[in-house]
Design a protein around this motif. Structure first.
Motif, PDB file in Angstrom:
ATOM      1  N   ARG B  87      76.678  55.503 -13.639  1.00  0.00           N
ATOM      2  CA  ARG B  87      76.163  54.150 -13.793  1.00  0.00           C
ATOM      3  C   ARG B  87      77.236  53.203 -14.346  1.00  0.00           C
ATOM      4  N   VAL B  88      77.993  53.720 -15.330  1.00  0.00           N
ATOM      5  CA  VAL B  88      79.042  52.877 -15.903  1.00  0.00           C
ATOM      6  C   VAL B  88      80.096  52.543 -14.845  1.00  0.00           C
ATOM      7  N   LEU B  89      80.469  53.538 -14.055  1.00  0.00           N
ATOM      8  CA  LEU B  89      81.455  53.276 -13.005  1.00  0.00           C
ATOM      9  C   LEU B  89      80.881  52.340 -11.945  1.00  0.00           C
ATOM     10  N   ASP B  90      79.582  52.427 -11.699  1.00  0.00           N
ATOM     11  CA  ASP B  90      78.921  51.480 -10.778  1.00  0.00           C
ATOM     12  C   ASP B  90      79.129  50.050 -11.239  1.00  0.00           C
ATOM     13  N   ARG B  91      78.878  49.825 -12.536  1.00  0.00           N
ATOM     14  CA  ARG B  91      78.996  48.474 -13.079  1.00  0.00           C
ATOM     15  C   ARG B  91      80.425  47.983 -12.973  1.00  0.00           C
ATOM     16  N   LEU B  92      81.332  48.865 -13.401  1.00  0.00           N
ATOM     17  CA  LEU B  92      82.740  48.497 -13.391  1.00  0.00           C
ATOM     18  C   LEU B  92      83.183  48.184 -11.963  1.00  0.00           C
ATOM     19  N   GLU B  93      82.701  48.973 -11.020  1.00  0.00           N
ATOM     20  CA  GLU B  93      83.083  48.758  -9.630  1.00  0.00           C
ATOM     21  C   GLU B  93      82.566  47.413  -9.118  1.00  0.00           C
ATOM     22  N   SER B  94      81.328  47.095  -9.465  1.00  0.00           N
ATOM     23  CA  SER B  94      80.765  45.850  -8.955  1.00  0.00           C
ATOM     24  C   SER B  94      81.514  44.639  -9.529  1.00  0.00           C
ATOM     25  N   ILE B  95      81.904  44.735 -10.806  1.00  0.00           N
ATOM     26  CA  ILE B  95      82.676  43.651 -11.418  1.00  0.00           C
ATOM     27  C   ILE B  95      84.014  43.460 -10.705  1.00  0.00           C
ATOM     28  N   TRP B  96      84.730  44.569 -10.479  1.00  0.00           N
ATOM     29  CA  TRP B  96      86.059  44.457  -9.869  1.00  0.00           C
ATOM     30  C   TRP B  96      85.997  44.099  -8.394  1.00  0.00           C
ATOM     31  N   ARG B  97      85.000  44.590  -7.684  1.00  0.00           N
ATOM     32  CA  ARG B  97      84.836  44.194  -6.278  1.00  0.00           C
ATOM     33  C   ARG B  97      84.698  42.682  -6.172  1.00  0.00           C
ATOM     34  N   ASP B  98      83.826  42.118  -7.011  1.00  0.00           N
ATOM     35  CA  ASP B  98      83.610  40.671  -6.959  1.00  0.00           C
ATOM     36  C   ASP B  98      84.881  39.915  -7.336  1.00  0.00           C
ATOM     37  N   ARG B  99      85.586  40.426  -8.360  1.00  0.00           N
ATOM     38  CA  ARG B  99      86.825  39.754  -8.765  1.00  0.00           C
ATOM     39  C   ARG B  99      87.837  39.747  -7.631  1.00  0.00           C
TER      40      ARG B  99
END
Lengths: 165, 116
Positions: B87-99
């Protein structure tokens, strides 16, 4: 297609994203090195970032806040580990308290940016984000509820809302 | 031990993350119920020490835990840790994808860029 691949390693808690851009490495680097450009993409549209300090030298600090719809401010900081324009930037990426000072109770991740020229003149940028320790991830989890996670990992609701545009 | 995927499926993701087949099998085994280290040792064609090393890697990653039961060391899966890590990696991934997508938008602007 900007993002060419996403890899994750649950065991070492590392996320690797590869992005391809049709611009020269020097222009890609500028988006990290120029604070006015950095703040245009770092925060989501409804939480825009304002960079107040930007020293990309070893041990240098970048300090910024993101402003929410209610005028709420969320501070963050980088501590530069190493920098080699226009190809490498390694920094700790953490959260701040209300005054902008690093908040040791909030977790930091380690980010490594590698920028390399492609033969066709474009650029490949690799971003590796790591939780340096199990503890730092546990800090995120200890914040528990969605609210804590949202705060810690950067206004997820806002990001999701922005993603729907 | 890096795994590519097009769309993460939570259950698959956990297993795919464990690219080493022995470690994956250890997690699968202990997920069905705790298993003693010695029983795990009998399960694989390798030394007990080698199995213990695999368990130690999983334990360091917080994916399994060792408990003492009588004279035995019992290994159990940390199901929540597996979920949380994903779940934590999911969040981190979504943040960086958008960036990185916004990064492309800024790059695509003509030199000088528009006034914000």
């Amino acid at each position: 297609m900007t993002i060419a691949s996403v890899n994750r390693d649950l065991e070492s808690l590392t996320l690797t994203l590869v992005a391809e851009y049709d611009a020269a490495p020097e222009r890609v680097w500028e988006l990290w090195a120029d604070p006015r450009k950095l703040e245009r993409w770092w925060g989501p549209p409804v939480y825009p970032a304002t960079v107040v300090a930007h020293d990309l030298t070893p041990d240098g600090t970048v300090s910024y806040y993101m402003t929410g719809p209610e005028g709420d401010r969320h501070w963050g900081w980088w501590r530069i580990v190493s920098v080699e324009p226009p190809s490498t930037l390694v920094f700790e990426d953490g959260f701040g308290d209300e005054t902008g000072a690093p908040d040791p109770s909030l977790p930091a991740t380690l980010a490594r940016v590698s920028i390399e020229a492609r033969e066709d003149g474009g650029t490949r940028m690799v971003l590796v984000s790591t939780f340096p320790s199990r503890e730092s991830m546990d800090q995120v989890l200890a914040m528990g509820a969605e609210e804590g996670m949202r705060l810690a990992l950067g206004q997820t609701d806002a990001i999701l809302a922005a993603a729907e545009w | 031990m890096v795994v590519s995927y097009p769309r993460p499926d939570s259950a698959d993701l956990l297993f795919h993350a464990l690219a080493d087949p022995t470690r994956r099998d250890i997690v699968a085994t202990v997920l069905r119920g705790g298993s003693s280290v010695s029983a795990l040792g009998r399960r694989y064609p390798m030394s007990l020490t080698a199995v213990q090393k695999h368990v130690a890697v999983l334990e360091r990653a917080g994916l399994v835990r060792k408990h003492r039961r009588g004279r035995e060391q019992v290994v159990t899966a940390e199901v929540e840790a597996l979920r949380d890590a994903a779940r934590v990696l999911d969040r981190l991934e979504s943040i960086w994808r958008d960036r990185l997508e916004r990064f492309a938008d800024v790059l695509a602007e003509p030199a000088g860029g528009p006034t914000p």
